[in-house]
Design a protein around this motif. Structure first.
Motif, mmCIF file in Angstrom:
data_model
loop_
_atom_site.group_PDB
_atom_site.id
_atom_site.type_symbol
_atom_site.label_atom_id
_atom_site.label_comp_id
_atom_site.label_asym_id
_atom_site.label_seq_id
_atom_site.Cartn_x
_atom_site.Cartn_y
_atom_site.Cartn_z
ATOM 1 N N LEU A 75 0.829 -1.200 0.000
ATOM 2 C CA LEU A 75 0.000 0.000 0.000
ATOM 3 C C LEU A 75 0.866 1.253 0.000
ATOM 4 O O LEU A 75 0.598 2.214 -0.741
ATOM 5 C CB LEU A 75 -0.928 -0.004 1.218
ATOM 6 C CG LEU A 75 -1.848 1.212 1.361
ATOM 7 C CD1 LEU A 75 -2.756 1.359 0.143
ATOM 8 C CD2 LEU A 75 -2.693 1.091 2.640
ATOM 9 N N GLU A 76 1.920 1.249 0.808
ATOM 10 C CA GLU A 76 2.817 2.400 0.848
ATOM 11 C C GLU A 76 3.448 2.634 -0.519
ATOM 12 O O GLU A 76 3.545 3.775 -0.998
ATOM 13 C CB GLU A 76 3.910 2.184 1.909
ATOM 14 C CG GLU A 76 4.822 3.390 2.082
ATOM 15 C CD GLU A 76 5.956 3.129 3.066
ATOM 16 O OE1 GLU A 76 6.684 4.085 3.381
ATOM 17 O OE2 GLU A 76 6.120 1.959 3.490
ATOM 18 N N SER A 77 3.871 1.547 -1.169
ATOM 19 C CA SER A 77 4.479 1.668 -2.487
ATOM 20 C C SER A 77 3.478 2.144 -3.527
ATOM 21 O O SER A 77 3.798 2.969 -4.387
ATOM 22 C CB SER A 77 5.065 0.313 -2.910
ATOM 23 O OG SER A 77 5.565 0.371 -4.228
ATOM 24 N N GLU A 78 2.249 1.645 -3.447
ATOM 25 C CA GLU A 78 1.226 2.054 -4.420
ATOM 26 C C GLU A 78 0.834 3.514 -4.244
ATOM 27 O O GLU A 78 0.544 4.209 -5.207
ATOM 28 C CB GLU A 78 -0.007 1.157 -4.294
ATOM 29 C CG GLU A 78 0.036 -0.089 -5.132
ATOM 30 C CD GLU A 78 0.276 0.213 -6.607
ATOM 31 O OE1 GLU A 78 -0.505 0.995 -7.182
ATOM 32 O OE2 GLU A 78 1.226 -0.321 -7.181
ATOM 33 N N LEU A 79 0.807 3.973 -3.017
ATOM 34 C CA LEU A 79 0.423 5.363 -2.766
ATOM 35 C C LEU A 79 1.536 6.342 -3.121
ATOM 36 O O LEU A 79 1.301 7.356 -3.791
ATOM 37 C CB LEU A 79 0.033 5.542 -1.299
ATOM 38 C CG LEU A 79 -1.334 5.015 -0.869
ATOM 39 C CD1 LEU A 79 -1.471 5.091 0.642
ATOM 40 C CD2 LEU A 79 -2.445 5.816 -1.535
ATOM 41 N N PHE A 80 2.753 6.042 -2.686
ATOM 42 C CA PHE A 80 3.836 7.025 -2.776
ATOM 43 C C PHE A 80 4.932 6.643 -3.774
ATOM 44 O O PHE A 80 5.853 7.428 -3.997
ATOM 45 C CB PHE A 80 4.445 7.224 -1.379
ATOM 46 C CG PHE A 80 3.425 7.531 -0.333
ATOM 47 C CD1 PHE A 80 2.752 8.745 -0.317
ATOM 48 C CD2 PHE A 80 3.086 6.583 0.627
ATOM 49 C CE1 PHE A 80 1.789 9.021 0.639
ATOM 50 C CE2 PHE A 80 2.124 6.847 1.588
ATOM 51 C CZ PHE A 80 1.476 8.069 1.592
ATOM 52 N N GLY A 81 4.824 5.444 -4.363
ATOM 53 C CA GLY A 81 5.837 5.016 -5.310
ATOM 54 C C GLY A 81 7.084 4.482 -4.634
ATOM 55 O O GLY A 81 7.204 4.523 -3.405
ATOM 56 N N HIS A 82 8.015 3.961 -5.417
ATOM 57 C CA HIS A 82 9.278 3.492 -4.851
ATOM 58 C C HIS A 82 10.404 3.714 -5.851
ATOM 59 O O HIS A 82 10.180 3.835 -7.059
ATOM 60 C CB HIS A 82 9.200 2.015 -4.440
ATOM 61 C CG HIS A 82 8.943 1.076 -5.585
ATOM 62 N ND1 HIS A 82 7.727 0.452 -5.772
ATOM 63 C CD2 HIS A 82 9.752 0.647 -6.602
ATOM 64 C CE1 HIS A 82 7.782 -0.320 -6.838
ATOM 65 N NE2 HIS A 82 9.004 -0.213 -7.370
ATOM 66 N N GLU A 83 11.608 3.764 -5.323
ATOM 67 C CA GLU A 83 12.804 3.931 -6.139
ATOM 68 C C GLU A 83 13.339 2.559 -6.556
ATOM 69 O O GLU A 83 13.041 1.539 -5.931
ATOM 70 C CB GLU A 83 13.882 4.700 -5.362
ATOM 71 C CG GLU A 83 13.508 6.122 -4.997
ATOM 72 C CD GLU A 83 13.468 7.059 -6.199
ATOM 73 O OE1 GLU A 83 13.898 6.630 -7.302
ATOM 74 O OE2 GLU A 83 13.019 8.207 -6.044
ATOM 75 N N SER A 84 14.107 2.558 -7.608
ATOM 76 C CA SER A 84 14.748 1.324 -8.044
ATOM 77 C C SER A 84 15.633 0.783 -6.927
ATOM 78 O O SER A 84 16.421 1.511 -6.323
ATOM 79 C CB SER A 84 15.592 1.592 -9.293
ATOM 80 O OG SER A 84 16.317 0.442 -9.662
ATOM 81 N N GLY A 85 15.492 -0.519 -6.630
ATOM 82 C CA GLY A 85 16.295 -1.146 -5.597
ATOM 83 C C GLY A 85 15.795 -0.916 -4.186
ATOM 84 O O GLY A 85 16.463 -1.301 -3.220
ATOM 85 N N ALA A 86 14.600 -0.325 -4.037
ATOM 86 C CA ALA A 86 14.062 -0.048 -2.697
ATOM 87 C C ALA A 86 13.790 -1.336 -1.931
ATOM 88 O O ALA A 86 13.905 -1.378 -0.710
ATOM 89 C CB ALA A 86 12.795 0.788 -2.805
ATOM 90 N N ALA A 112 -10.049 3.074 6.770
ATOM 91 C CA ALA A 112 -9.819 2.615 8.144
ATOM 92 C C ALA A 112 -8.830 1.463 8.214
ATOM 93 O O ALA A 112 -8.316 1.150 9.289
ATOM 94 C CB ALA A 112 -11.145 2.206 8.786
ATOM 95 N N ASN A 113 -8.557 0.816 7.069
ATOM 96 C CA ASN A 113 -7.656 -0.333 7.054
ATOM 97 C C ASN A 113 -6.184 0.050 6.936
ATOM 98 O O ASN A 113 -5.329 -0.824 6.886
ATOM 99 C CB ASN A 113 -8.027 -1.267 5.893
ATOM 100 C CG ASN A 113 -9.348 -1.971 6.112
ATOM 101 O OD1 ASN A 113 -9.423 -2.996 6.772
ATOM 102 N ND2 ASN A 113 -10.411 -1.405 5.564
ATOM 103 N N THR A 114 -5.875 1.336 6.860
ATOM 104 C CA THR A 114 -4.481 1.756 6.713
ATOM 105 C C THR A 114 -3.722 1.673 8.034
ATOM 106 O O THR A 114 -4.293 1.856 9.110
ATOM 107 C CB THR A 114 -4.403 3.193 6.165
ATOM 108 O OG1 THR A 114 -5.174 4.058 7.007
ATOM 109 C CG2 THR A 114 -4.951 3.254 4.750
ATOM 110 N N SER A 115 -2.417 1.446 7.944
ATOM 111 C CA SER A 115 -1.576 1.329 9.132
ATOM 112 C C SER A 115 -1.163 2.706 9.641
ATOM 113 O O SER A 115 -1.348 3.730 8.964
ATOM 114 C CB SER A 115 -0.320 0.526 8.786
ATOM 115 O OG SER A 115 0.487 1.259 7.875
ATOM 116 N N GLY A 116 -0.548 2.737 10.812
ATOM 117 C CA GLY A 116 -0.081 3.989 11.388
ATOM 118 C C GLY A 116 0.972 4.659 10.525
ATOM 119 O O GLY A 116 1.007 5.890 10.392
ATOM 120 N N LEU A 117 1.858 3.862 9.889
ATOM 121 C CA LEU A 117 2.897 4.415 9.027
ATOM 122 C C LEU A 117 2.288 5.116 7.822
ATOM 123 O O LEU A 117 2.659 6.246 7.475
ATOM 124 C CB LEU A 117 3.837 3.294 8.564
ATOM 125 C CG LEU A 117 4.881 3.684 7.505
ATOM 126 C CD1 LEU A 117 5.824 4.751 8.060
ATOM 127 C CD2 LEU A 117 5.653 2.462 7.039
#
Length: 350
Positions: A75-86, A112-117
């Motif tokens: 979910l974090e990656s889908e929302l904010f994206g990720h860098e190569s090799g993350a 409501a299903n999202t984590s604190g992070l």
């Protein structure tokens, strides 16, 4: 990529429904976050679409994501994206939903299903309009109008420490709470007719002959716990099974699982052993079964007669309201309907 045409299933004439549409029209032009609250099947996603298409961002991207469909890392990656090799498998940079929705609208369902992070990063995006991709250090800016939805009581979750109160404060610039279908009685038949016509065209039938009195009674008497989504499924299922353009639809198939051959599993906890049952004190038999019987008897017929008598008493006691009768017999509405149908008692309660 420009937004697609909005869905046209926002149909109704009830006061509660029109109050929601008026609320949407007022808040849609503002570049502020909106929280949509409602039971499952009430149309939260349709309202989110309407908010987007009535805003100044309507020609920009409308991006959606169901937060319950992914674990925390994905979910974090889908929302904010990720860098190569993350992380393992991240062979190239990935743009998240916030980047894809830049200058447009992002709709997050099941918030409501999202984590604190994830909630912490959402808070920063709303507050400052910036974030970092997973595994990255460069700040990315994004101009996004955020619309979120849930069927949970977020203020209560915040009070219990299960949802960030500061995030809730920022998301809830305004809250649109959707009424369930059971309080939109005037809309049930309008929606049912709309869904029936859609299914008729899909099946290639020349016309829809309407609903019989029995079908109308079922539609108006059922509580629709799944709301508009459940109504749509029930109507489409019923029209497809009926498959007749010239005879009014008589039976609404509410429960596709209903069958006399449906497998059931009886779960007994702490059931006494044979020895314990033999040693137990004899139970007092209910008054209805006390007294001597003259044998031989037709056991099956006696049981059926007693069952039919009890059903008739429950209907009379509830003034022929099948929902109340089911509750008084500790049955579901579908179970009661199935038993009444078994004894050919449907329609005789009028």
């Amino acid at each position: 990529m420009p937004s697609q045409r909005p869905n046209d299933n926002l149909i109704g004439q009830s006061t509660a429904f029109h109050e929601v549409l008026e609320h949407v029209s007022k808040v849609a032009p503002l570049n502020k976050p909106v929280l949509i609250i409602g039971e499952r099947g009430t149309g939260k996603e349709l309202i989110a679409e309407r908010l987007h298409f009535l805003s100044s961002r309507w020609e920009q991207n409308y991006v959606k994501l169901n937060c319950a469909a992914l674990n925390e890392n994905l979910l974090e990656s889908e929302l904010f994206g990720h860098e190569s090799g993350a992380f393992t498998g991240a062979s190239k940079r990935h743009e998240g939903r916030f980047e894809r929705a830049d200058k447009g609208t992002l709709f997050l369902d099941e918030l409501a299903n999202t984590s604190g992070l994830v909630q912490e990063k959402l808070l920063r995006v709303i507050e400052y309009g910036e974030f970092e991709r997973v595994g990255g250090t460069r700040t990315v800016r994004s101009d996004v109008r955020l619309i979120c939805a849930t069927n949970e009581d977020l203020p209560q979750l915040a009070a219990q420490g299960k949802f960030r109160a500061d995030l809730l404060d920022r998301l809830a610039f305004d809250v649109i709470t959707l009424p369930p279908l059971r309080v939109r009685k005037e809309d049930i038949l309008i929606l049912a007719d709309h869904f029936a016509m859609q299914m008729t065209r899909q099946l290639g039938l020349e016309l829809f002959a309407g609903f019989s009195n029995n079908a109308l009674k079922t539609l108006q008497g059922y509580p629709w716990p799944g709301n508009v989504r459940e109504l749509k499924n029930a109507i489409e299922r019923s029209v497809y099974r009926h498959n007749n353009a010239h005879v009014p639809l008589h039976e609404i198939v509410l429960d596709p699982f209903e069958s006399p051959w449906r497998p059931t599993q009886l779960i007994r906890t702490n059931a006494p052993t044979v020895e314990q049952a033999s040693a137990a004190e004899p139970e007092v038999m209910p008054a209805a079964t006390q007294g001597a019987s003259e044998f031989p008897i037709d056991f099956k017929q006696v049981c059926q007669d007693n069952e039919k008598s009890l059903l008739q008493q429950a209907l009379v006691h509830s003034q022929y309201n099948q929902k109340k009768a089911a509750e008084n017999l500790a049955l579901t509405y579908h179970q009661l309907r199935g038993i009444l149908k078994k004894y050919d008692m449907l329609g005789q309660e009028n």
